[in-house]
Design an enzyme around this catalytic site. Sequence first.
Site, PDB file in Angstrom:
ATOM      1  N   SER A  16       5.021   5.605   0.044  1.00 17.91           N
ATOM      2  CA  SER A  16       5.148   4.429   0.897  1.00 17.91           C
ATOM      3  C   SER A  16       6.535   3.817   0.769  1.00 17.91           C
ATOM      4  O   SER A  16       7.161   3.904  -0.299  1.00 17.91           O
ATOM      5  CB  SER A  16       4.103   3.403   0.460  1.00 17.91           C
ATOM      6  OG  SER A  16       4.397   2.128   1.002  1.00 17.91           O
ATOM      7  N   TYR A  36      -0.685  -1.400  -6.683  1.00 16.72           N
ATOM      8  CA  TYR A  36      -0.652  -0.368  -5.641  1.00 16.72           C
ATOM      9  C   TYR A  36       0.744   0.259  -5.554  1.00 16.72           C
ATOM     10  O   TYR A  36       0.901   1.475  -5.597  1.00 16.72           O
ATOM     11  CB  TYR A  36      -1.052  -0.963  -4.288  1.00 16.72           C
ATOM     12  CG  TYR A  36      -0.617  -0.113  -3.111  1.00 16.72           C
ATOM     13  CD1 TYR A  36      -1.321   1.046  -2.785  1.00 16.72           C
ATOM     14  CD2 TYR A  36       0.515  -0.441  -2.357  1.00 16.72           C
ATOM     15  CE1 TYR A  36      -0.900   1.846  -1.730  1.00 16.72           C
ATOM     16  CE2 TYR A  36       0.936   0.352  -1.318  1.00 16.72           C
ATOM     17  CZ  TYR A  36       0.226   1.494  -1.002  1.00 16.72           C
ATOM     18  OH  TYR A  36       0.658   2.291   0.028  1.00 16.72           O
ATOM     19  N   LYS A  73       2.328   4.220  -6.519  1.00 15.50           N
ATOM     20  CA  LYS A  73       3.107   5.132  -5.655  1.00 15.50           C
ATOM     21  C   LYS A  73       4.387   5.577  -6.369  1.00 15.50           C
ATOM     22  O   LYS A  73       4.750   6.754  -6.338  1.00 15.50           O
ATOM     23  CB  LYS A  73       3.442   4.469  -4.311  1.00 15.50           C
ATOM     24  CG  LYS A  73       2.223   4.272  -3.412  1.00 15.50           C
ATOM     25  CD  LYS A  73       1.588   5.595  -3.014  1.00 15.50           C
ATOM     26  CE  LYS A  73       0.256   5.433  -2.296  1.00 15.50           C
ATOM     27  NZ  LYS A  73      -0.511   6.682  -2.154  1.00 15.50           N
TER      28      LYS A  73
END
Length: 341
Positions: free
Chosen positions: A129, A154, A158
Amino acid sequence: MMHSKTVLVTGGAGYIGSHTVVELINAGYNPIILDDFRNSKSWIIDRIAQITKVTPTCHQVDCQDEGAVMEVVKNYPNAIGLIHFAADKAVGESIQKPVQYYQNNIGSLCVILKAMKSFGIKHLVFSSSCTVYGEADTAVVTEESPVKAATSPYGDTKITCEKIIRYNSNAHDNFGATLLRYFNPIGAHPSGLIGELPQGVPNNLMPYITQTAKGIREKLTVFGSDYNTPDGTNIRDYIHVMDLAKAHVKALQFLNNTACKESVTINLGTGKGTSVLEIINAFENVNQLKLNYEIGPRRVGDVEQIYANSERAKKLLGWTCEYSLNEALKHSWEWEKGIDN
Ligand code: UD1
């Protein structure tokens, strides 16, 4: 009989996963889905079949479950690659449930990498992302722009998953990967048969807009209008999910054709920034409706503006976006109108 090339797709019933499965079938591949439907619905598989006239094989499995994943993957030793979508993806929820996010996102990746090694699958396409750039120094980011410390579990998963994959390609001769850094996917399949299925109150802008237009939400709140941007609202790079899906097919072909043995980072965006107010106005115009919205306070953790330099995707994958923003906004609305929330 000719057998088409097999590709494993974790999270293949999800939003980006389902559109990618359609594009894989259209490109002549045999996608095998691994999904536990925690954030999708099994009828999505029927919809994929309706669109493509092919029912993809689907194994209901939690990718954290090493034994179960091994049992599935061992049946596909000739798979030419694995596309790993399966992960938790809500920024706010990750702050409430950090352990779940680390365990699922990192745990699943480790299981997948072990299974790939055990059964000789050499190529991984990974969903990363633009969140890894954090509050970037410039609005437009290249893959060389610095990765900034994450502001949510989150985002941190990543960054960590990218590292694990890079270390894995350093450690093993026969492993290559693309780390695809998505910007903001929106839109749906033009047929209106598959699209995003948020659970509960959406966090993301697009489903919040379509649910407001449908009357499920009373009004949209624009999170801040005092940013240092032309109209004061945040700028993002909104990419049609079909373009994103096609990029996955190209990423797989790139890995195969170049016999790639390293980890290659690639931005996937349109290269164009759009503000929240521009999205609202365009949505109203293209769909001929009025959206109930108000300006509210900033949302904690939002970056001011970010959009992709997508030259590397063009150069390495031969990929550029085909859909316009207006088409994406139209397709999101078509999809929303056709589902029972
Ligand atoms: C975030 C994450 C991204 C993640 C994605 C998917 C960051 C920086 N980005 O993207 O990594 O992959 O979610 O979950 O963490 N907005 C409103 N009102 C709303 C909802 C959103 O004004 O009700 C605005 C936001 O302030 C933002 C824009 O719309 O400016 C897009 O928001 P959203 O769809 O949540 O995506 P990101 O935060 O960009």
